[in-house]
Design a protein around this motif. Sequence first.
Motif, PDB file in Angstrom:
ATOM      1  N   TYR A  49      39.921  46.956  40.097  1.00 47.27           N
ATOM      2  CA  TYR A  49      40.122  45.623  40.378  1.00 47.27           C
ATOM      3  C   TYR A  49      41.037  44.809  39.381  1.00 47.27           C
ATOM      4  O   TYR A  49      41.058  45.117  38.465  1.00 47.27           O
ATOM      5  N   THR A  50      41.411  43.589  40.079  1.00 50.12           N
ATOM      6  CA  THR A  50      42.553  42.899  39.061  1.00 50.12           C
ATOM      7  C   THR A  50      41.510  42.051  38.377  1.00 50.12           C
ATOM      8  O   THR A  50      41.957  41.587  37.111  1.00 50.12           O
ATOM      9  N   ASP A  51      40.585  41.423  38.753  1.00 47.41           N
ATOM     10  CA  ASP A  51      39.729  40.288  38.057  1.00 47.41           C
ATOM     11  C   ASP A  51      38.448  40.294  38.674  1.00 47.41           C
ATOM     12  O   ASP A  51      38.085  41.004  39.728  1.00 47.41           O
ATOM     13  N   GLU A  52      37.338  39.669  38.164  1.00 46.38           N
ATOM     14  CA  GLU A  52      36.059  39.591  38.567  1.00 46.38           C
ATOM     15  C   GLU A  52      35.936  39.042  39.847  1.00 46.38           C
ATOM     16  O   GLU A  52      35.215  39.460  40.956  1.00 46.38           O
ATOM     17  N   GLY A  53      36.826  38.248  40.331  1.00 43.98           N
ATOM     18  CA  GLY A  53      36.853  37.499  41.622  1.00 43.98           C
ATOM     19  C   GLY A  53      37.244  38.400  42.628  1.00 43.98           C
ATOM     20  O   GLY A  53      36.538  38.483  43.812  1.00 43.98           O
ATOM     21  N   ARG A  55      36.569  41.660  42.670  1.00 52.44           N
ATOM     22  CA  ARG A  55      35.547  42.606  42.887  1.00 52.44           C
ATOM     23  C   ARG A  55      34.376  41.835  43.521  1.00 52.44           C
ATOM     24  O   ARG A  55      33.891  42.516  44.458  1.00 52.44           O
ATOM     25  N   GLN A  56      34.111  40.617  43.534  1.00 56.25           N
ATOM     26  CA  GLN A  56      33.237  40.010  43.960  1.00 56.25           C
ATOM     27  C   GLN A  56      33.651  39.737  45.749  1.00 56.25           C
ATOM     28  O   GLN A  56      32.699  39.856  46.495  1.00 56.25           O
ATOM     29  N   LYS A  59      32.918  43.146  47.310  1.00 58.02           N
ATOM     30  CA  LYS A  59      31.519  43.368  47.671  1.00 58.02           C
ATOM     31  C   LYS A  59      31.028  42.768  48.888  1.00 58.02           C
ATOM     32  O   LYS A  59      30.204  43.198  49.508  1.00 58.02           O
TER      33      LYS A  59
END
Length: 61
Positions: A49-53, A55-56, A59
């Motif tokens: 993933y490039t960032d947490e966003g 990844r979310q 999901k």
Amino acid sequence: MATMDALNEKIGKGTARLGLPEKNAPWHLCCANRSPRYTTNWDELMRAYTDEGARQRFKNT
């Protein structure tokens, strides 16, 4: 097979066997210790993933 039978008869039953592990052998293969099958199982592919966003968002799809 004839050679295996001859060895077992000469040396003792179960001396020569096919390449199967004994039950409960300490070196027996454990599925928990196997390496991931990244090249043969889509469910075990690694994800980056490039960032947490990102990844979310992944999901939620």
